[in-house]
Design an enzyme around this catalytic site. Sequence first.
Site, PDB file in Angstrom:
ATOM      1  N   GLU A 180       0.868  -1.173   0.000  1.00 35.16           N
ATOM      2  CA  GLU A 180       0.000   0.000   0.000  1.00 35.16           C
ATOM      3  C   GLU A 180       0.906   1.225   0.000  1.00 35.16           C
ATOM      4  O   GLU A 180       1.685   1.421   0.935  1.00 35.16           O
ATOM      5  CB  GLU A 180      -0.876  -0.041   1.255  1.00 35.16           C
ATOM      6  CG  GLU A 180      -2.058   0.873   1.238  1.00 35.16           C
ATOM      7  CD  GLU A 180      -2.910   0.721   2.479  1.00 35.16           C
ATOM      8  OE1 GLU A 180      -3.700   1.635   2.742  1.00 35.16           O
ATOM      9  OE2 GLU A 180      -2.770  -0.291   3.199  1.00 35.16           O
ATOM     10  N   ASP A 212      -5.378   9.753   8.782  1.00 35.08           N
ATOM     11  CA  ASP A 212      -4.058   9.368   9.282  1.00 35.08           C
ATOM     12  C   ASP A 212      -3.721  10.052  10.592  1.00 35.08           C
ATOM     13  O   ASP A 212      -3.988  11.230  10.793  1.00 35.08           O
ATOM     14  CB  ASP A 212      -2.989   9.696   8.239  1.00 35.08           C
ATOM     15  CG  ASP A 212      -3.102   8.818   7.016  1.00 35.08           C
ATOM     16  OD1 ASP A 212      -3.259   7.601   7.206  1.00 35.08           O
ATOM     17  OD2 ASP A 212      -3.047   9.338   5.889  1.00 35.08           O
ATOM     18  N   TYR A 240     -11.296  -3.409   3.191  1.00 38.90           N
ATOM     19  CA  TYR A 240     -10.388  -2.870   4.203  1.00 38.90           C
ATOM     20  C   TYR A 240     -11.192  -2.638   5.484  1.00 38.90           C
ATOM     21  O   TYR A 240     -12.006  -1.718   5.561  1.00 38.90           O
ATOM     22  CB  TYR A 240      -9.805  -1.560   3.669  1.00 38.90           C
ATOM     23  CG  TYR A 240      -8.636  -0.975   4.414  1.00 38.90           C
ATOM     24  CD1 TYR A 240      -8.631  -0.866   5.801  1.00 38.90           C
ATOM     25  CD2 TYR A 240      -7.526  -0.488   3.720  1.00 38.90           C
ATOM     26  CE1 TYR A 240      -7.560  -0.308   6.478  1.00 38.90           C
ATOM     27  CE2 TYR A 240      -6.455   0.082   4.390  1.00 38.90           C
ATOM     28  CZ  TYR A 240      -6.479   0.176   5.766  1.00 38.90           C
ATOM     29  OH  TYR A 240      -5.429   0.743   6.430  1.00 38.90           O
TER      30      TYR A 240
END
Length: 272
Positions: A50, A61, A175
Amino acid sequence: MSRTENRIDHLFADRTRKRFIPFLTVGDPGLEATFQLAHGLVEAGADLLELGVPYSDPLADGPTIQRASQRALANGVTIKDALELVARLRQSGMETPLVLFTYVNPVLQYGIDRLFADLAAKGADGIVIPDLPVEENGPVVKAASEHGLHVISLVAPTSDERVRTIGEQATGFLYCVSSLGVTGARASLSEDLADFLQRVRSSTQAPTAVGFGISTPEQIKAVAPYTDGIIVGSAIVTEIERQGELLADPEQLAEGVKRIKNFVHQLTSALQ
């Protein structure tokens, strides 16, 4: 390999083995370092890479990857550099599936159709766009499908009533976000994680991979029975940050990559 033979589909055709998926920020601490690290991670047991495109406002993030993005942005790294990195990895013989991780704004600025044409031409296999809701991803999914690529959907514990909707649409792999909040290594994982993962797996035909917060061999072993793949990002990016001086020095780059390989091998060994 033709575009109809996506590497991700080949990777997960055998669901008896767990897959290890590490994350790298492209251009941290430099593009040459990322190229060497990508090969090092594959040698250490990575099954899919990734590749994070540095972005100034990475909502999903945590601080570790935010700092990595800032370092890469300071180097002038762009989504075009990420695409060229994919091309270079393919030219060097890498057959490991490659997925870009980016945000909606860079995708729109680049142009949806242009981006997926370039992703396919350079040799990528898919993309993760964490701030793209499933209700709004139609144009992106259409463009990806036309080029034989996957848009990797995210499903979170808060997505309760949407798990089935997301699961039915998922391709490549799904995911699964292990915990609420942004990315980042965590000391422990949610006690409800196993139940969540079992619900997700019952809602989709796609393979599943778990990320956000998984950082130790013990956590990998605990989660592996409930999923097809393990995604580790912040723990690896933290180690890259620790070895930053070595990785930024051409004369010491090989030693820096060796140290990251050793760290990642400890994680991949947990899946053996």
